[in-house]
Design a protein around this motif. Sequence first.
Motif: not given
Length: 185
Positions: A32-41, A53-61, A64-69
């Motif tokens: 999941a982390e590798r796919m997420f990093r790929h999409v963001m790249a 990024v929309l996630c309950p916690v800021r993704p590791a690494g 950029g902009e992030w909203v806690a859902d």
Amino acid sequence: MTWRVVVPIKQPGSRKSRLAGALDAAAREDLAERMFRHVMAVLAEIPGVSPLVLCPVRPAGWSGEWVADWDEVNVMLAALRGAVSEQGFCTINADLPLLCGHDVSALLAAAGEAGIALAPDRGGTGTNAVALAPGHTVDFHFGPGSFAAFARETGALARTVTTPGLATDIDCAEDLAIIATACSA
């Protein structure tokens, strides 16, 4: 045109749970982390795209902009869309390992022309991305049968964009062969 592109991702420990029979928890989280990093790249390379990024916690690494859902993803997407209704808006799933810049560009161009663009999954039942030109909105229907729900709502207004990069998500054990094939090519 500037596009706000939202990438929802579940919190660590709950990602790719449908792969539990094929991968242990650590392997699912790594995938999941590798796919997420790929999409963001991929998104980082497209001019005029502002990722969030929309996630309950800021993704590791992720710096950029992030909203806690704080609510269900469809409710959150509607709130985020409402905040930028005069801007292009797009949501793209975080599990698209074959995604390329031209896939995203095709989706955004289709929305720019038609007002609304939808990207179904390979099976045509789920939805991997939705793009809305300024002033356009939809009720978000992510979940089982989402593509039919989006299509019913948008009718002939929406343009469907089918590219391998937008259609290929990783949801079940059989999908893992796609990654193995892509990585060995």
